[in-house]
Design an enzyme around this catalytic site. Structure first.
Site: not given
Length: 532
Positions: A503, A507
């Site tokens: 992450h 995204d």
């Protein structure tokens, strides 16, 4: 002139290896390309050939040590140089030793049987434990004070939080003093013992290889140098129990439950090497069970303790590092596999006839992922410090389970390959993985990974990233389930899909988009042809 033997290229994502086995010892003659030692990484086993002909002058990295790429392993002297001088006793040394053996020991600090000759004291130090390891625990002493030792004979075993390290003797002589007893914690530069070089002592009551007691008077200092009655000067060939097997071979025998007597050693003096264990049939005694307190004897009979292999230890560490270092998250979806299954049924015979390979599911998944990576390139990228490296190619890692652990061979430039080329490459890499013949070239350079837990029956799981990659796709079991299609309930072959991603660079929108594109390509393979 000496030639250096260094750690070969281990791959761009491999930062260290463990010296598993030395096939040669200092003083041995070697030929060009003759195998000197074996290194183990978390991915493959690497054999190190000799870069020159000559004599193995010195071993720098002992068995059990952790080394980095290009680290110095050993030095080879040219054939014209004799290398390390042989420590044969001189006539005057023999006379001194004989005179010494007739005198009673005067100093209580000296080990029983130690010669009074002016032998040099040699310190036994803790070997290199690796860059991040600062201490170790003395697990086992194979010798006791007063025992005779040979060069490179194993003295003790140290345990760290990463590996077990066996400590060889740096000289021939007598183990005069043990400084660090079993159970004590030592730092990376500590002294373990002292050896009186060139002295004579008692035969070892070796814990790992017990010997029968020598016949004759045990109080006679010279009795330890005499074999069984009638033994002559030539009766010095080591017995099977006297030979120290390769550490990697010991672990392999323990893991497979193979008795030492069932393995034919191919090393010096019958030493068992790792490849000898692989050739032996499984069977014999089971690994020794862990000792337990008398009150728990019934439990001890129902459990056993086996030391983790270096490969398994490294896999465990790297997987934990992936969890600790990446902001790992997983998103899920499902795919209707009917379209692919129908396509395979329609063309499997003609495909195999033309290309000589069966049409499987993996080529569809590789193609689908390559297609999705074009739209979401950050899933195919990696983080390097404060930079992001975007890869404009796809080297697809395909996780393969083997008896020794999970390995990830790589299909290079998968985005440029046809279905047939992908199927052939995956088949060849899978066979090499199961046979233990993968090379570093087969393992390095991956940019994205596919893991198929479905072959073992997994319905859903969250795969762990393969650093430094930023994404991994998990395939699962195909299972018939009732689905609503066009307002009707129908039975369809469904598969859950999982994408784990970093992450920090990917995204949520990019991760979900990627998995949706994979789902769409699997449910309608024509999209791959139309680049949709």
């Amino acid at each position: 002139m000496s030639t250096e033997v260094r750690v070969p290229t281990l791959g761009e994502s491999v930062t260290e290896a463990t010296v598993a086995t030395w096939f040669k010892k200092p003083g041995d003659a070697v030929e060009v390309d003759e195998m000197l030692c074996e290194l183990e990484t978390d991915k493959v086993t690497v054999e190190v050939p000799s870069p020159a002909a000559g004599v193995l002058e010195a071993i720098i990295a002992e068995e059990g040590e952790t080394v980095s790429p290009d680290a110095l392993l050993a030095q080879i002297a040219d054939a014209g140089n004799a290398g390390p001088e042989e420590t044969k006793p001189r006539p005057d040394d023999a006379e001194a030793e004989t005179e010494s053996s007739e005198e009673p020991a005067q100093e209580p600090q000296k080990a029983k049987g130690q010669s009074e000759m002016s032998g040099k004291s040699v310190d036994v130090m803790v070997p290199s434990l690796g860059e991040s390891v600062t201490e170790a625990t003395v697990a086992t002493w194979f010798k006791k004070a007063g025992d005779s030792v040979e060069v490179d004979e194993m003295l003790c075993e140290l345990e760290t939080d990463k590996v077990s390290v066996e400590v060889p003797s740096p000289a021939a002589g007598v183990l005069a003093e043990i400084v660090a007893e079993e159970g004590s914690t030592v730092d990376a530069k500590a002294r373990l013992a002292v050896i009186t070089e060139g002295a004579s002592g008692e035969k070892s009551d070796d814990k790992s290889a017990p010997e029968p007691e020598a016949s004759g008077d045990n109080d006679d200092d010279t009795a330890s140098d005499v074999g069984s009655p009638g033994a002559g000067p030539e009766d010095t060939k080591p017995r099977k129990d006297d030979v120290e097997d390769a550490p990697s071979a010991k672990k392999a025998m323990a893991e497979k439950g193979i008795d030492r007597d069932a393995v034919q050693g191919s090393g010096k003096d019958g030493r068992v090497m790792k490849e000898d264990v692989a050739k032996a049939k499984s069977g014999g005694d089971k690994p020794a069970r862990a000792p337990a307190a008398p009150a728990s004897a019934d439990q001890a009979d129902r459990q056993e303790r086996v030391k983790m292999t270096r490969l398994r230890q490294t896999i465990a560490r790297r997987l934990k590092d992936a969890q600790n270092n990446a902001a790992m998250l997983t998103t899920y979806n499902e795919a209707d596999m009917k379209a692919i299954m129908d396509l395979r049924n329609d063309y499997k015979e003609s495909f195999e006839k033309k290309h000589g390979v069966k049409l499987g599911f993996m080529s569809f998944f590789v193609k689908a992922c390559c297609h999705a990576l074009q739209e979401v390139p950050e899933v195919n990228a990696e983080i390097d410090g404060t930079d992001v490296i975007y890869k404009h190619f796809v080297n697809m890692g395909v996780a393969v389970g083997t008896p020794n652990g999970l390995v990830v061979p790589v299909v290079k430039d998968a985005d440029q390959r046809s279905f047939a080329e992908i199927e052939k490459e995956i088949g060849e890499l899978g066979k090499k993985a199961r046979d233990g013949k993968l090379t570093m070239a087969d393992m390095q350079g991956g940019t994205f990974t596919i893991s198929n837990g479905g072959v073992y029956g997994s319905l859903m799981s969250s795969p762990i990233l393969n650093p430094p990659q930023s994404g991994i796709l998990g395939m699962h079991k195909i299972q018939d389930r009732p689905m609503a299609v066009g307002g009707e309930i129908v039975i369809r072959p469904m598969m859950y899909l999982a994408l784990s991603y970093d992450h920090r660079i990917v995204d949520g929108k990019g991760a979900v988009t990627f998995l949706v594109r994979v789902k769409e390509a699997l449910e309608d393979p024509r999209r791959l042809l139309m680049d949709l």
